[in-house]
Design a protein around this motif. Structure first.
Motif, mmCIF file in Angstrom:
data_model
loop_
_atom_site.group_PDB
_atom_site.id
_atom_site.type_symbol
_atom_site.label_atom_id
_atom_site.label_comp_id
_atom_site.label_asym_id
_atom_site.label_seq_id
_atom_site.Cartn_x
_atom_site.Cartn_y
_atom_site.Cartn_z
ATOM 1 N N ALA A 85 44.925 -14.329 -44.453
ATOM 2 C CA ALA A 85 45.986 -14.188 -45.446
ATOM 3 C C ALA A 85 46.502 -15.564 -45.867
ATOM 4 O O ALA A 85 46.760 -15.818 -47.048
ATOM 5 C CB ALA A 85 47.128 -13.348 -44.877
ATOM 6 N N HIS A 86 46.616 -16.474 -44.906
ATOM 7 C CA HIS A 86 47.038 -17.850 -45.200
ATOM 8 C C HIS A 86 46.067 -18.521 -46.173
ATOM 9 O O HIS A 86 46.471 -19.118 -47.170
ATOM 10 C CB HIS A 86 47.137 -18.648 -43.896
ATOM 11 C CG HIS A 86 47.371 -20.121 -44.113
ATOM 12 N ND1 HIS A 86 46.330 -21.007 -44.324
ATOM 13 C CD2 HIS A 86 48.510 -20.842 -44.173
ATOM 14 C CE1 HIS A 86 46.835 -22.217 -44.504
ATOM 15 N NE2 HIS A 86 48.160 -22.146 -44.396
ATOM 16 N N ASP A 87 44.763 -18.403 -45.885
ATOM 17 C CA ASP A 87 43.758 -19.013 -46.759
ATOM 18 C C ASP A 87 43.767 -18.378 -48.144
ATOM 19 O O ASP A 87 43.553 -19.053 -49.158
ATOM 20 C CB ASP A 87 42.367 -18.883 -46.128
ATOM 21 C CG ASP A 87 42.217 -19.721 -44.866
ATOM 22 O OD1 ASP A 87 43.066 -20.606 -44.664
ATOM 23 O OD2 ASP A 87 41.266 -19.480 -44.106
ATOM 24 N N LEU A 88 44.022 -17.060 -48.185
ATOM 25 C CA LEU A 88 44.049 -16.350 -49.456
ATOM 26 C C LEU A 88 45.200 -16.867 -50.329
ATOM 27 O O LEU A 88 45.035 -17.087 -51.535
ATOM 28 C CB LEU A 88 44.204 -14.848 -49.216
ATOM 29 C CG LEU A 88 44.229 -13.956 -50.464
ATOM 30 C CD1 LEU A 88 42.899 -14.029 -51.193
ATOM 31 C CD2 LEU A 88 44.547 -12.514 -50.088
ATOM 32 N N ILE A 89 46.360 -17.082 -49.710
ATOM 33 C CA ILE A 89 47.502 -17.599 -50.462
ATOM 34 C C ILE A 89 47.199 -18.995 -50.992
ATOM 35 O O ILE A 89 47.511 -19.332 -52.142
ATOM 36 C CB ILE A 89 48.764 -17.604 -49.572
ATOM 37 C CG1 ILE A 89 49.189 -16.159 -49.283
ATOM 38 C CG2 ILE A 89 49.893 -18.365 -50.254
ATOM 39 C CD1 ILE A 89 50.310 -16.042 -48.278
ATOM 40 N N PRO A 93 40.786 -6.150 -46.501
ATOM 41 C CA PRO A 93 41.880 -5.480 -47.221
ATOM 42 C C PRO A 93 43.234 -5.708 -46.562
ATOM 43 O O PRO A 93 44.244 -5.869 -47.247
ATOM 44 C CB PRO A 93 41.469 -4.010 -47.182
ATOM 45 C CG PRO A 93 39.978 -4.039 -47.066
ATOM 46 C CD PRO A 93 39.672 -5.221 -46.204
ATOM 47 N N SER A 94 43.288 -5.755 -45.236
ATOM 48 C CA SER A 94 44.578 -5.949 -44.564
ATOM 49 C C SER A 94 45.140 -7.346 -44.821
ATOM 50 O O SER A 94 46.353 -7.526 -44.990
ATOM 51 C CB SER A 94 44.424 -5.710 -43.054
ATOM 52 O OG SER A 94 43.526 -6.674 -42.498
ATOM 53 N N ALA A 95 44.271 -8.348 -44.872
ATOM 54 C CA ALA A 95 44.725 -9.706 -45.163
ATOM 55 C C ALA A 95 45.259 -9.791 -46.595
ATOM 56 O O ALA A 95 46.245 -10.489 -46.868
ATOM 57 C CB ALA A 95 43.590 -10.698 -44.956
ATOM 58 N N MET A 96 44.605 -9.091 -47.525
ATOM 59 C CA MET A 96 45.072 -9.079 -48.907
ATOM 60 C C MET A 96 46.449 -8.437 -49.012
ATOM 61 O O MET A 96 47.324 -8.915 -49.733
ATOM 62 C CB MET A 96 44.068 -8.347 -49.803
ATOM 63 C CG MET A 96 42.811 -9.149 -50.096
ATOM 64 S SD MET A 96 41.899 -8.462 -51.494
ATOM 65 C CE MET A 96 40.867 -9.863 -51.917
ATOM 66 N N ARG A 97 46.650 -7.322 -48.291
ATOM 67 C CA ARG A 97 47.946 -6.665 -48.322
ATOM 68 C C ARG A 97 49.030 -7.569 -47.730
ATOM 69 O O ARG A 97 50.139 -7.669 -48.244
ATOM 70 C CB ARG A 97 47.885 -5.338 -47.552
ATOM 71 C CG ARG A 97 47.169 -4.220 -48.294
ATOM 72 C CD ARG A 97 47.439 -2.873 -47.653
ATOM 73 N NE ARG A 97 46.970 -2.826 -46.249
ATOM 74 C CZ ARG A 97 45.735 -2.466 -45.906
ATOM 75 N NH1 ARG A 97 44.848 -2.140 -46.844
ATOM 76 N NH2 ARG A 97 45.370 -2.434 -44.632
ATOM 77 N N GLU A 98 48.693 -8.222 -46.605
ATOM 78 C CA GLU A 98 49.667 -9.109 -45.966
ATOM 79 C C GLU A 98 50.054 -10.252 -46.894
ATOM 80 O O GLU A 98 51.238 -10.599 -47.010
ATOM 81 C CB GLU A 98 49.092 -9.671 -44.657
ATOM 82 C CG GLU A 98 50.081 -10.564 -43.919
ATOM 83 C CD GLU A 98 49.510 -11.143 -42.632
ATOM 84 O OE1 GLU A 98 50.182 -11.992 -42.018
ATOM 85 O OE2 GLU A 98 48.377 -10.772 -42.258
ATOM 86 N N ALA A 99 49.071 -10.853 -47.555
ATOM 87 C CA ALA A 99 49.357 -11.959 -48.477
ATOM 88 C C ALA A 99 50.228 -11.491 -49.633
ATOM 89 O O ALA A 99 51.207 -12.155 -50.005
ATOM 90 C CB ALA A 99 48.048 -12.543 -48.989
ATOM 91 N N ALA A 100 49.880 -10.331 -50.213
ATOM 92 C CA ALA A 100 50.654 -9.809 -51.343
ATOM 93 C C ALA A 100 52.071 -9.456 -50.922
ATOM 94 O O ALA A 100 53.045 -9.729 -51.647
ATOM 95 C CB ALA A 100 49.948 -8.589 -51.938
ATOM 96 N N ASN A 101 52.231 -8.849 -49.728
ATOM 97 C CA ASN A 101 53.569 -8.483 -49.265
ATOM 98 C C ASN A 101 54.450 -9.714 -49.083
ATOM 99 O O ASN A 101 55.638 -9.716 -49.430
ATOM 100 C CB ASN A 101 53.471 -7.703 -47.946
ATOM 101 C CG ASN A 101 52.895 -6.308 -48.146
ATOM 102 O OD1 ASN A 101 52.914 -5.772 -49.257
ATOM 103 N ND2 ASN A 101 52.367 -5.715 -47.080
#
Length: 355
Positions: free
Chosen positions: A219-223, A178-186
């Protein structure tokens, strides 16, 4: 054999008139045109025998053919092409102009609704089938959010400034938190203000590369995964609107011909050949005419296509409008209708307030 332009330039006035009247008669009625019919309409008084000799010469050149023994002549595909390129007199009628303007210039400013109206109007005006390639959605993005659906599935939610919402499912990187998702979205929401998807893609890649050290690896991979989902890699997000197929299916054609026409429209509606349709407009602005087997997309159905691209405010081709009909289309009427419609759609998309 010399090309059509050379043949046309070398034809005398009588041959040119006979050829033009045969083609115009055939386009108007669908029937072969005989020598006796032409003796009543020629600008000079000539005998039926003289006209038959001229028609035989035109047949030898591959411009006319006789579908039946002792029948009149009809143009060949090569003859139709020469007529369209060299002798066509195209003019937009006032009634057609008003009907096109009524469809495009209605009070609604939603692009999707406008394109639907344009397709219906083109089909109704021309009594053919219409194709409208609607542009990709280019409204600015207002907000992006990631939602975890399962360990191997996530949702990217795009909220556009015009209120439209798109949800796209993709496979997130393993171990997503969840924290990686928030970081990517922010990060993405800090970049998106006033930008469209196409504007954002290159910018995001540059930002992610520049901030690689400070961005969490997940977060990088998610983006990166999200970029692939947003761009629908391998797909096209344009929408092809097909209207009026019944106008071709009700022509009283042979069963095999009707089946080929049905197959053509089935393929178009499944977007199998949308890339092919797009490629027809890549040579720049202006009407293009494809007669019968000149284009593989329409060759099996024996149809003709009159198509013109339209452009946005940046003079970039973003879509196209076209009309499909039998090869004996009334080109002199259809060509200016398609041309004017494309110009009008382009102006509407370039004007203020269109979304």
């Amino acid at each position: 054999m010399p090309d059509n332009a050379q043949i046309l330039s070398e034809m005398n006035d009588r041959s040119r008139e006979v050829f033009r009247r045969v083609v115009e008669g055939y386009l108007g009625s669908g029937d072969p045109v005989g020598s006796r019919t032409l003796t009543r309409s020629m600008s000079e008084k000539v005998s039926a025998a003289t006209i038959r000799n001229v028609m035989q010469d035109l047949e030898f050149l591959g411009l006319l053919e006789a579908p039946h023994v002792s029948a009149g002549r009809i143009p060949t595909q090569s003859g139709l092409r020469m007529f369209v390129d060299g002798l066509l007199e195209a003019q937009l009628g006032e009634d057609d102009r008003e009907r096109i303007e009524a469809s495009v210039g209605a009070s609604e400013d939603d692009v999707t609704a406008m394109m639907d109206r344009v397709g219906s109007a083109l089909s109704g005006i021309t009594q053919g089938a219409s194709l409208v390639l609607a542009p990709k959605r280019e409204a600015p993005i207002k907000h992006i959010e990631f939602v975890q659906l399962a360990p191997d599935r996530a949702l990217v939610v795009l909220v556009f400034a015009d209120g439209h919402v798109e949800n796209r499912v993709f496979v997130p990187p393993a171990g997503q938190t969840p924290s990686a998702m928030r970081e990517a979205a922010n990060l993405l929401n800090a970049l998106i203000e006033g930008r469209t998807i196409s504007d954002l893609s290159d910018l995001m890649r540059r930002e992610v590369a520049a901030r690689r050290q400070e961005i969490d690896g997940l977060a990088h991979d998610l983006i990166e995964k999200g970029l692939a989902a947003w761009e629908n890699e391998g797909e096209r997000s344009e929408r092809l609107i097909v209207r009026g197929r019944s106008h071709l299916l009700d022509e009283g054609a042979e069963p095999a011909q009707l089946e080929r026409i049905r197959s053509l429209f089935d393929d178009l509606e499944r977007k199998r050949d949308i890339a092919e349709f797009l490629s027809l407009t890549e040579d720049g602005e202006g009407v293009r005419i494809f007669i019968g087997s000149e284009n593989k997309l329409f060759s099996l159905s024996g149809s003709s296509l009159v198509v013109s691209p339209y452009m946005n405010a940046d003079r970039k081709i973003v879509g196209a409008v076209g009309v499909i009909g039998p090869t004996r289309l009334n080109y002199g009427r259809i060509v200016p209708i398609v041309d004017y419609t494309a110009q009008l759609v382009g102006r509407m998309l370039s004007g203020p307030g269109t979304r």
